[in-house]
Design an enzyme around this catalytic site. Structure first.
Site, short mmCIF file in Angstrom:
data_model
loop_
_atom_site.label_atom_id
_atom_site.label_comp_id
_atom_site.label_asym_id
_atom_site.label_seq_id
_atom_site.Cartn_x
_atom_site.Cartn_y
_atom_site.Cartn_z
N HIS A 287 36.09 46.29 74.72
CA HIS A 287 36.95 45.14 75.03
C HIS A 287 37.56 45.25 76.43
CE1 HIS A 287 36.23 44.36 70.99
NE2 HIS A 287 37.37 44.73 70.44
N ASP B 290 29.38 41.95 69.63
CA ASP B 290 30.77 42.38 69.75
C ASP B 290 31.57 41.09 69.60
OD1 ASP B 290 33.30 43.12 70.44
OD2 ASP B 290 32.75 44.18 72.27
N HIS B 291 32.15 40.91 68.41
CA HIS B 291 32.72 39.60 68.09
C HIS B 291 33.78 39.17 69.09
CE1 HIS B 291 35.90 42.17 66.49
NE2 HIS B 291 36.68 41.14 66.59
#
Lengths: 457, 510
Positions: free
Chosen positions: B261, B198-199
């Site tokens: 996020h 998950d960048h």
């Protein structure tokens, strides 16, 4: 974020024959006016941002210019206050002339920051008391780096006094005027300086790329054991004489101190050749330092490192060559004997020559039969042609710095790995020091080990 | 300790020395968008930083029938277009491209994988690679299973060296599909060889949340329910759904942002200090937070969550259409483009402190921040009048843009009287470290090569997050709470404001 500088900083204050209190007062006023101008009508002034004070000691106009340029470049990356002190050797009395120049940087998405450079021209008598000059100017709570641009006066009181107010002494052993003696003074300083003082050598920082390239070879787990099989180390350097061997001694000192090698003996011969023997793990490690003509390198710079050895029957050889596509020095045109399948640079030539040598052996063994096959002549009737092709190379110069690593393990073909080394000017090196700190145990131990070698020669 | 396990003594003292063992990275979907925009430029930049070891090679694997040379040309073009660092250094690029190869692979054809095996063996021999492999699935999630199975059938999941597989988010669309994905991957690769990327976690400023909390001693004593009133997390985007209508219709703001996020930021804010910045220590603490979050159930979902969809409006000076008028969106779509949640973490540190999360599209600006709101002083020493313009203390951790940290506190206004006013003390990355941060993919790719999964999501972390989200999704499907609306350019719906007003609070305006 732009890192370009205006051609000239803004001169915001100048005072001739001033007291340090005048400088302090002017500096406060400069900062206040900047904060007020940037705050606008309704905003609060942004707090000053400063990560260090850099004090540069310059011996003349050239060094002063270098100091200014570097301080300004540092300001483009880190907000800092810089003080440049230039000693006017011929000046008598206690007259101090001072300037304050500023650069304002406006990041795209952050408030503007101002970096000040305070320049002081002081007579010799005052220059001997750097601590008294800079102490009131230092920014509280951030480290102070004393950058001695020439050769620090090792062993003298003025240096020790200056170091009292600093967290680190920064110098460049590649610029020492009498490298051998200054290096000795540096080694002694490590034993007498106060404990929290950091030592940072820009030359040591420049060697980082070499250290990384060498360390990389031994990083894979299956090659770690090769460290115990190293039997030979060769280092090529530019220039001649013991004063130009500091960088090579550093690399060797670094390896020896990391791998527990003890120096047995070292002998310097003619032409910049040094042979040394170390002992580590019951093995002898033979070291050869060799001076090579390399026009584009400054004297003392490392041109190549070769490490070879054997571990459990497997041979290994690591060669790291700097700028392999540049010609060696000398005015004559360069002719090389190349095997046709060779590479297009010095390493390629080296490989090609090795291959050619092997081919020559094979050809020699089968000379008659091959000749017979090729020509139809009976063996002994005519002479076979020379199997090696001569080519002429004349390479152009460029300014980039390239490392070519060649790895040979066992009988497999050499693996070539090209890496580009970012240009490291003084500003970049100083910024790196800022990030990594100046208390570098590896540097200290490498310095002592290097000094041991230097002292022997 | 075995020789090969001992640290490399020559690497000691080399700050930021992070070099992986020689390996081959196989990029499935190498001719696709992710590979071209992110992976190849990131690898080039790693080469530029001298972080790729001698022998490292890339093998592009995709369905296109192209040669090594053609793929190198494609890679070169993408690197020129998308590299973070410009201009492109031709010497570095040439050296990098010389280690780039291509194999045509149709994921359903075993024969293609056999060709891949052959290519990898060739590279091992020629480049001194001890069998190390990284398989990067830059492909849609439905292909992960097939790729993993084919790798297994071809024997590429085992042998000498390490064998890692990298998959991109989303990691499932609910708990069941996430578990299925985990099981599929774990049938072939052990969990410690599965890198869920998950960048977002590779961003410098996200990592700085941990540095801020655990590298400073002054914040940790106040980082608890005794002094903290509430925490607000905002993940706002000013853009709409762009060309992703079909995907977004299935996902919505809750799955697209909050599940990953949003909850990642909650865990970083709320976690206990890990023993070390080491993979399992950090991820253990994050999972503990997720497990401590009180699950929302039944009526609580109606009271503690808000969902809304944007209608036409004005954003950043431009008039924009409503969500239902976007391409690939149903005219009667019930997909939320804004989600707000109130969560409680039932543990000693955070008992009674609400964590408010909001995320949405077409909000007034692009901003991600964590705002930690402190309680008011217990006694007004200076009187109510002097303090009337003083807000409670707050620490704001800004993730993007204008990355930084600000502390809000009261200070005396310079005047004859005694009046206190709120001021901020700002730290901005840009004014202290005036350098470009590396791209998140550079950090994460290197971590994967080195074998450091700290910034990758572990299976139990993914599942714990879905366990919290699934009941909310289910309730929302039943229209509880009803879907609200907000004009594009507003900070969400009126229900979102009411969510905090009911607690006597209001959203901070970023």
């Amino acid at each position: 974020m732009s890192t370009t500088l205006k051609s000239e900083p803004e001169l915001v204050w100048r005072g001739d024959d001033v007291k340090m209190n005048d400088v302090l007062e002017a500096l406060s006023k400069v900062r206040y006016e900047f904060a007020r101008a940037e705050a606008g009508d309704s905003e609060h002034a942004h707090p000053r941002n400063c990560v260090m004070t850099l004090v540069a000691i310059a011996a003349g106009e050239t060094e002063e210019r270098r100091a200014h340029r570097t301080c300004r470049l540092i300001g483009t990356q880190h907000p800092a206050q810089a003080i440049v002190i230039r000693e006017d050797a011929g000046q008598r009395g206690k007259r101090v002339d001072a300037w304050i120049t500023t650069d304002v940087h406006r990041p795209a998405m952050a408030c503007a920051i101002e970096c000040e450079v305070v320049t002081l021209h002081v007579p010799g008598a005052v220059a001997d008391h750097v601590d008294a000059i800079v102490d009131p100017l230092l920014v509280s709570g951030v480290p102070t780096y004393l950058w001695w641009m020439g050769t620090p006066p090792f062993g003298r009181h003025e240096l020790m006094r200056a170091l009292r107010v600093c967290d680190a002494l920064v110098f460049d052993s590649a610029r020492f005027e009498e490298p051998y003696h200054a290096f000795q003074g540096l080694a002694r300083l490590t034993t007498v300086a106060h404990r929290r003082l950091g030592l940072a050598d820009l030359q040591w920082s420049r060697l980082r790329a070499w250290r990384e390239s060498i360390a990389q070879f031994f990083t894979p787990a299956d090659r770690r054991a090769f460290l115990h099989g190293i039997s030979e180390v060769g280092i090529d350097y530019a220039g001649r004489g013991r004063g130009n061997r500091i960088a090579t001694a550093f690399i060797l000192g670094w390896m020896a101190s990391a791998l527990g090698w003890k120096l047995q003996r070292a002998v310097a011969g003619v032409g910049g050749v040094v042979v040394a023997h170390y002992v580590g793990g019951g093995r002898i490690i033979e070291v050869q330092l060799r001076s090579v003509p390399k026009d584009h390198l400054a004297s003392g710079e490392v041109a190549a490192v070769r490490i070879g050895g054997t571990w459990q029957g497997s041979t290994f050889r690591l060669s790291v060559l700097r700028d392999p596509d540049r010609p060696p020095g000398g005015d004559e045109a360069i002719y090389r004997t190349r095997h046709p399948s060779g590479g297009d640079d010095e390493a390629g030539v080296e490989l090609a020559e090795r291959r050619a040598e092997w081919h020559r052996d094979v050809l020699h063994e089968n000379l008659d039969s091959l000749h017979h096959t090729a020509t139809g002549d009976q063996p002994g009737e005519s002479r076979p042609k020379h199997p090696v092709v001569f080519t002429r190379e004349r390479r152009s110069r460029d300014t980039t710095q390239v490392f070519l690593t060649m790895i040979e393990i066992g009988d497999t073909a050499p693996l070539r790995h090209v890496q580009q080394i970012e240009p490291a000017d003084e500003a970049a090196l100083l910024l790196d020091l800022l990030a990594t700190g100046t208390h570098d145990a590896v540097f200290n131990r490498s310095l002592l080990s290097a000094f041991e070698l230097m002292r022997t020669l | 300790m075995k020789v090969e396990e001992a640290p490399n003594p020559l690497a000691e003292g080399l700050h930021d020395y992070r070099v992986a063992d020689p390996a081959v990275m196989v990029i499935f979907g190498a001719t696709g968008d992710l590979s071209g925009r992110k992976l190849l430029p990131a690898l080039y930049n790693l080469a530029r930083q001298r972080s790729l070891p001698a022998g490292f090679a890339v093998v592009g694997a995709a369905m296109d029938d192209v040669t090594d040379e053609a793929f190198r040309k494609h890679a070169s073009e993408k690197i020129h277009e998308f590299s973070r660092t410009q201009p492109i250094d031709s010497r570095v690029l040439d050296a990098f491209l010389s280690a780039v190869f291509y194999v045509k692979v149709e994921f359903s054809r075993q024969q293609d994988f056999r060709v891949l095996v052959q290519k990898l063996q060739e590279l091992d021999n020629a480049r001194h690679i001890p069998g190390n492999r990284i398989f990067y699935c830059a492909t849609p999630p439905p292909t992960y299973q097939l790729i993993a199975q084919q790798l297994q059938a071809a024997g590429l999941h085992t042998g000498s060296g390490f064998h890692r597989i990298v998959v991109e988010k989303p990691f499932g669309s609910d708990l069941a599909s996430a578990r299925e994905l985990t099981q599929t991957l774990q049938k072939v690769f052990p969990e410690d060889s599965v890198y869920r990327i998950d960048h977002y976690l590779g961003k410098e400023t996200v990592q700085n949340v941990l540095a801020f909390r655990f590298a400073n001693s002054i914040f940790e004593p106040v980082w608890n329910a005794n002094l903290i009133d509430s925490v607000q997390i905002t993940v706002a985007e000013d853009i709409g759904i762009e060309q992703r209508g079909a995907y977004y219709e299935r996902a919505g703001a809750l799955r697209d942002i909050v599940q990953n996020h949003g909850l990642q930021l909650v865990t970083l804010t709320a976690m206990e200090p890990p023993l070390a910045f080491e993979a399992n220590a950090v991820r253990d603490e994050k999972v503990k937070v997720l497990r401590s979050i009180r699950p929302l159930e039944g009526d609580e979902i109606e009271r503690s969550t808000v969902r809304a969809q944007y209608t036409k409006g004005w954003v950043v000076g431009e008039q924009v259409p409503g969500y239902r008028e976007e391409h690939d969106v149903a005219p009667d779509s019930h997909t939320e483009t804004f989600a707000a949640l109130r969560l409680y973490i039932d543990n000693w540190r955070w008992a009674g402190v609400p964590f408010y999360i909001r995320a949405g599209k077409r909000l007034p600006k692009r901003v991600t921040e964590i705002r930690v709101q402190f309680k008011r002083p217990p006694h007004l020493t200076f009187g109510r009048e002097a303090m009337q313009e003083v807000d409670p203390n707050a620490i704001t951790l800004r993730i993007q843009p204008e990355e930084g940290i600000s502390l809000k506190f009261g200070a005396k206004v310079p005047s004859a009287g005694l009046r206190i006013r709120s001021v901020t003390m700002d730290f901005q990355y840009m004014t202290s470290f005036l350098v470009d941060a590396p791209e998140a993919y550079e950090r994460l790719l290197l971590d994967c090569m080195i074998g450091d999964p700290t910034l990758f999501t572990r299976a139990d972390e993914v599942e714990a997050a879905w366990r919290l989200i699934d009941p909310i999704e289910e309730s929302w499907r039943n229209d509880m709470p009803p879907l609200g609306s907000y004009p594009a350019g507003a900070w969400g719906s009126s229900e979102a404001a009411a969510l905090l007003q009911a607690d006597g609070r209001e959203w901070h305006r970023p």
